[in-house]
Design an enzyme around this catalytic site. Structure first.
Site, PDB file in Angstrom:
ATOM      1  N   ASP A  82       0.848  -1.191   0.000  1.00 11.77           N
ATOM      2  CA  ASP A  82       0.000   0.000   0.000  1.00 11.77           C
ATOM      3  C   ASP A  82       0.883   1.239   0.000  1.00 11.77           C
ATOM      4  OD1 ASP A  82      -1.734   2.098   0.380  1.00 11.77           O
ATOM      5  OD2 ASP A  82      -2.901   1.125   1.956  1.00 11.77           O
TER       6      ASP A  82
ATOM      7  N   GLY B 176      -4.758   2.347   7.877  1.00 11.26           N
ATOM      8  CA  GLY B 176      -5.837   1.725   8.639  1.00 11.26           C
ATOM      9  C   GLY B 176      -5.632   0.226   8.790  1.00 11.26           C
TER      10      GLY B 176
ATOM     11  N   ILE C 174      -0.188   9.640   8.256  1.00 12.24           N
ATOM     12  CA  ILE C 174      -0.867   8.802   9.241  1.00 12.24           C
ATOM     13  C   ILE C 174      -0.573   7.330   8.976  1.00 12.24           C
ATOM     14  CG2 ILE C 174      -2.694  10.506   9.532  1.00 12.24           C
ATOM     15  CD1 ILE C 174      -4.511   8.726   7.832  1.00 12.24           C
TER      16      ILE C 174
ATOM     17  N   HIS D 239       0.471   8.060   3.697  1.00 14.64           N
ATOM     18  CA  HIS D 239       1.182   7.432   4.804  1.00 14.64           C
ATOM     19  C   HIS D 239       2.695   7.666   4.761  1.00 14.64           C
ATOM     20  CE1 HIS D 239      -2.672   5.561   5.371  1.00 14.64           C
ATOM     21  NE2 HIS D 239      -2.617   5.045   4.157  1.00 14.64           N
TER      22      HIS D 239
END
Length: 272
Positions: free
Chosen positions: A177, A200, A197, A182
Site C-alpha cells: 500500500d 488503517g 498517518i 502514509h
C-alpha cells in the site's frame, strides 16, 4: 464526473496473487510483531498472522469516478478465513462493488471479494470492505444498512496495549500500500493531517495480533473471522489499547488511543 454507479454489482476480472514466506514475514513486522513472535517473523516453523488474509484477497481496484484521492479513507474491513494461510501460497480473487451510499458529507463505497486456492479452486478467504470519500455525498442515494453492534455493559475480559513506532508506516507500506497519505507530508497536509498517518490496515493488523494472542491461544488455525470500522486516524508512534469482550466463540472489541479516542470500532471476531 461523479461516482460511477453503473459498476455496482458488476464482477471484475479475476486476479491471481502469490506470496512468499518473505512477504508474510514482512507483513508481520509491518504490523508490529517482533522478537516475541518469532513464529511469524522468522522462517523457523513459520505461521501467518490471520489478518494477512486481507492483503491476500485484494484485487486491483475498480475505477470509481473522478475525485481527489486525498479525500478517500478506509472505512470498514472484514474477512472470513476458511483455512489457515500458508507461509507461501496463492489465490485467485474476484471482487465487486456492492453499494454506493450517500452519507451527506461523503459517499460510502462497499465491496466484497472471494479468493480461492489456485490449485484446488476451494474458497480460502471471503473479504468485505468499504471506503469513505469526503465531498462526494449529497447525490440523493440511500444511506446504507445500519450496524446493530452494541458495547457490552461490563468491563472487558482482556485489554492489550501495543506501541506503534515512528517508522511503522514506512515498513507497512512495503507490503503493497504505497498511498502517499502514509509517507508524504505534503500529500498528508492536503488531506488535512499534520503529518502522514498510519495505514488503517496496519491498525487492523495490530488489533488482530492482540486478538490472536488474547483469545485464540496464539494459534492462527483458531482465528476464523474479524471485522471492524475505522473511526479515527492513528499517527505513527502512538500507543493503542485493544479492549476485548468474549462470549463463547464470538468476540467483540474496540481499539483506542491513550487519550481514549477510538480508532477501530464495532469490532467482531470469531475464534474456535
Amino acid at each position: 464526473m461523479p461516482l460511477d454507479h453503473s459498476i455496482v454489482g458488476v464482477e471484475g476480472p479475476a486476479h491471481e496473487r502469490t506470496w512468499t514466506s518473505k512477504d508474510t514475514m514482512l507483513y508481520a513486522l509491518g504490523v508490529g510483531a517482533g522478537t516475541a513472535e518469532l513464529e511469524f517473523t522468522t522462517e523457523k516453523d513459520q505461521r501467518v498472522l490471520p489478518t494477512f488474509a486481507v492483503l491476500a484477497a485484494q484485487a486491483p481496484g475498480r475505477r470509481l469516478g473522478d475525485f481527489d484521492r486525498a479525500m478517500l479513507v478506509h472505512a470498514e474491513q472484514g474477512f472470513e478465513l476458511h483455512r489457515e494461510l500458508p507461509a507461501a501460497g496463492g489465490v485467485r480473487t474476484t471482487s465487486r462493488v456492492t453499494g454506493i451510499y450517500d452519507k451527506g458529507s461523503g459517499a460510502l463505497v462497499t465491496s466484497e471479494s472471494r479468493a480461492v486456492d489456485l490449485a484446488s479452486g476451494k474458497l480460502v478467504i471471503a473479504s468485505r470492505s468499504s471506503v469513505f470519500i469526503r465531498g462526494e455525498g449529497g447525490f440523493g442515494g440511500e444511506r446504507g444498512p445500519k450496524d446493530s453492534w452494541t458495547l457490552p455493559d461490563r468491563a472487558p475480559d482482556h485489554k492489550v496495549t501495543y506501541s506503534t513506532y515512528p517508522e511503522q508506516a514506512l515498513i507497512y507500506r512495503l507490503s503493497g500500500d504505497y498511498n502517499p497519505l502514509h509517507s508524504d507530508p505534503a500529500f498528508a497536509a492536503r488531506a488535512g493531517f499534520d503529518r502522514p498517518i498510519l495505514h488503517g490496515l496496519c491498525t487492523y493488523g495490530l488489533t488482530g495480533r492482540a486478538l490472536l494472542h488474547a483469545v485464540a491461544g496464539s494459534d492462527p488455525a483458531r482465528f476464523k473471522a474479524m471485522s471492524g470500522r475505522f473511526s479515527s486516524p492513528v499517527l505513527p508512534g502512538e500507543s493503542l489499547t485493544v479492549s476485548i469482550w468474549v462470549d463463547g466463540t464470538e468476540v467483540l472489541f474496540r481499539t483506542a488511543k491513550d487519550d481514549g479516542t477510538v480508532v477501530l470500532d464495532r469490532g467482531r471476531a470469531t475464534v474456535t
